[in-house]
Design a protein around this motif. Structure first.
Motif, mmCIF file in Angstrom:
data_model
loop_
_atom_site.group_PDB
_atom_site.id
_atom_site.type_symbol
_atom_site.label_atom_id
_atom_site.label_comp_id
_atom_site.label_asym_id
_atom_site.label_seq_id
_atom_site.Cartn_x
_atom_site.Cartn_y
_atom_site.Cartn_z
ATOM 1 N N THR A 279 0.849 -1.192 0.000
ATOM 2 C CA THR A 279 0.000 0.000 0.000
ATOM 3 C C THR A 279 0.880 1.236 0.000
ATOM 4 O OG1 THR A 279 -1.722 -1.141 1.246
ATOM 5 C CG2 THR A 279 -1.770 1.256 1.302
ATOM 6 N N GLY A 280 0.522 2.198 -0.821
ATOM 7 C CA GLY A 280 1.211 3.485 -0.798
ATOM 8 C C GLY A 280 0.620 4.366 0.282
ATOM 9 N N LEU A 281 1.465 5.086 0.966
ATOM 10 C CA LEU A 281 1.031 6.030 1.991
ATOM 11 C C LEU A 281 1.496 7.415 1.574
ATOM 12 C CD1 LEU A 281 -0.108 6.789 4.771
ATOM 13 C CD2 LEU A 281 2.119 6.223 5.734
ATOM 14 N N LEU A 282 0.571 8.294 1.256
ATOM 15 C CA LEU A 282 0.887 9.684 0.930
ATOM 16 C C LEU A 282 0.815 10.436 2.248
ATOM 17 C CD1 LEU A 282 -0.778 11.754 -1.924
ATOM 18 C CD2 LEU A 282 -0.006 12.733 0.222
ATOM 19 N N ASP A 283 1.966 10.919 2.735
ATOM 20 C CA ASP A 283 1.960 11.504 4.080
ATOM 21 C C ASP A 283 2.530 12.912 4.181
ATOM 22 O OD1 ASP A 283 4.597 10.804 3.739
ATOM 23 O OD2 ASP A 283 4.765 9.655 5.574
ATOM 24 N N ALA A 284 2.894 13.521 3.080
ATOM 25 C CA ALA A 284 3.312 14.929 3.108
ATOM 26 C C ALA A 284 2.958 15.540 1.760
ATOM 27 C CB ALA A 284 4.819 15.053 3.371
ATOM 28 N N PHE A 285 2.257 16.674 1.807
ATOM 29 C CA PHE A 285 1.791 17.302 0.578
ATOM 30 C C PHE A 285 1.623 18.786 0.855
ATOM 31 C CE2 PHE A 285 -1.345 18.685 -2.488
ATOM 32 C CZ PHE A 285 -0.950 18.035 -3.645
ATOM 33 N N ALA A 286 2.245 19.615 0.031
ATOM 34 C CA ALA A 286 2.102 21.064 0.219
ATOM 35 C C ALA A 286 2.394 21.797 -1.081
ATOM 36 C CB ALA A 286 3.056 21.562 1.301
ATOM 37 N N ILE A 287 1.667 22.885 -1.277
ATOM 38 C CA ILE A 287 1.871 23.775 -2.413
ATOM 39 C C ILE A 287 2.022 25.182 -1.859
ATOM 40 C CG2 ILE A 287 0.894 24.669 -4.579
ATOM 41 C CD1 ILE A 287 1.400 21.631 -4.604
ATOM 42 N N LEU B 36 -8.093 20.220 1.491
ATOM 43 C CA LEU B 36 -7.531 18.910 1.161
ATOM 44 C C LEU B 36 -8.598 17.858 0.891
ATOM 45 C CD1 LEU B 36 -4.437 18.508 3.503
ATOM 46 C CD2 LEU B 36 -4.479 18.824 1.030
ATOM 47 N N ASP B 37 -9.656 17.828 1.685
ATOM 48 C CA ASP B 37 -10.680 16.807 1.499
ATOM 49 C C ASP B 37 -11.254 16.830 0.086
ATOM 50 O OD1 ASP B 37 -13.845 16.013 1.826
ATOM 51 O OD2 ASP B 37 -12.515 14.735 3.025
ATOM 52 N N PRO B 38 -11.782 17.957 -0.392
ATOM 53 C CA PRO B 38 -12.311 17.943 -1.765
ATOM 54 C C PRO B 38 -11.232 17.718 -2.821
ATOM 55 C CG PRO B 38 -12.679 20.090 -0.715
ATOM 56 C CD PRO B 38 -12.035 19.204 0.290
ATOM 57 N N PHE B 39 -10.016 18.198 -2.563
ATOM 58 C CA PHE B 39 -8.915 17.997 -3.511
ATOM 59 C C PHE B 39 -8.662 16.507 -3.720
ATOM 60 C CE2 PHE B 39 -4.382 17.186 -4.181
ATOM 61 C CZ PHE B 39 -4.187 17.849 -5.389
ATOM 62 N N THR C 200 -4.183 8.149 2.471
ATOM 63 C CA THR C 200 -3.654 9.361 3.083
ATOM 64 C C THR C 200 -4.572 9.747 4.222
ATOM 65 O OG1 THR C 200 -2.751 11.562 2.639
ATOM 66 C CG2 THR C 200 -4.873 11.038 1.600
ATOM 67 N N LEU C 201 -4.112 10.606 5.092
ATOM 68 C CA LEU C 201 -4.924 11.134 6.182
ATOM 69 C C LEU C 201 -5.216 12.598 5.899
ATOM 70 C CD1 LEU C 201 -3.008 9.625 9.244
ATOM 71 C CD2 LEU C 201 -5.118 8.776 8.201
ATOM 72 N N VAL C 202 -6.450 13.000 6.102
ATOM 73 C CA VAL C 202 -6.866 14.386 5.904
ATOM 74 C C VAL C 202 -7.560 14.834 7.187
ATOM 75 C CG1 VAL C 202 -8.361 15.922 4.560
ATOM 76 C CG2 VAL C 202 -7.137 14.069 3.421
ATOM 77 N N PRO C 203 -7.196 15.992 7.723
ATOM 78 C CA PRO C 203 -7.879 16.463 8.935
ATOM 79 C C PRO C 203 -9.397 16.545 8.722
ATOM 80 C CG PRO C 203 -5.957 17.804 8.508
ATOM 81 C CD PRO C 203 -6.151 16.924 7.299
ATOM 82 N N LEU C 204 -10.141 16.110 9.724
ATOM 83 C CA LEU C 204 -11.592 16.165 9.668
ATOM 84 C C LEU C 204 -12.055 17.582 9.361
ATOM 85 C CD1 LEU C 204 -13.853 14.128 10.096
ATOM 86 C CD2 LEU C 204 -13.942 14.828 12.487
ATOM 87 N N HIS C 205 -12.954 17.727 8.440
ATOM 88 C CA HIS C 205 -13.543 19.012 8.037
ATOM 89 C C HIS C 205 -12.571 19.934 7.303
ATOM 90 C CE1 HIS C 205 -16.908 17.714 10.394
ATOM 91 N NE2 HIS C 205 -16.204 17.733 11.500
#
Length: 142
Positions: A73-81, A121-124, A112-117
């Motif tokens: 399984t791939g884990l995407l754990d850091a993402f920023a623009i 990031l969630d819609p992205f 991946t994990l996305v903060p609740l609400h």
């Protein structure tokens, strides 16, 4: 891989890019130079977006044989623009490039994990095809 579009270059990043990753993280992320150094040393996959040689985004992850799955399984754990480059497709190009790299390393699924609400990031990630998983994130203070 390097691909170039709209003066945007997407490429794999390595140990030599640690300082640049830390500088961008200081503005938009939470990772430090020590975090990037360790991630790159252990073979984590880091993809960067550059415009005119300036790092404007990153996506990072790794492939693991865990999460109760029989296949990697791939884990995407850091993402920023960088704030000034959001909303221009940079994040989408970066995410697609990272997903390709995780697939090439044997992952047949990515999480991946996305903060609740989280309203960005969630819609992205949902637009990229991510859906709720049948797992619950549990945590506790140590």
């Amino acid at each position: 891989m390097p691909t170039t579009t709209r003066a945007l270059t997407i490429r794999l990043l390595g140990r030599a890019d640690g300082t640049r990753l830390a500088m961008l993280s200081a503005r938009v992320g939470t990772e430090t130079l020590a975090d990037w150094t360790e991630r790159l040393a252990r073979g984590g996959v880091v993809v960067g977006a550059e415009i005119d040689g300036r790092l404007v985004g990153y996506a990072a992850g790794e492939v693991r044989r865990s999460f109760g799955r029989p296949s990697p399984t791939g884990l995407l754990d850091a993402f920023a623009i960088d704030l000034e480059h959001r909303g221009r497709g940079v994040g989408r190009d970066l995410a697609v490039a990272l997903l390709e790299q995780l697939r090439a390393r044997g992952a047949d699924r990515v999480i991946t994990l996305v903060p609740l609400h989280d309203r960005e990031l969630d819609p992205f990630f949902r637009d990229l095809g991510f859906r709720d998983e049948p797992v619950v994130c549990l945590g506790r203070t140590l």
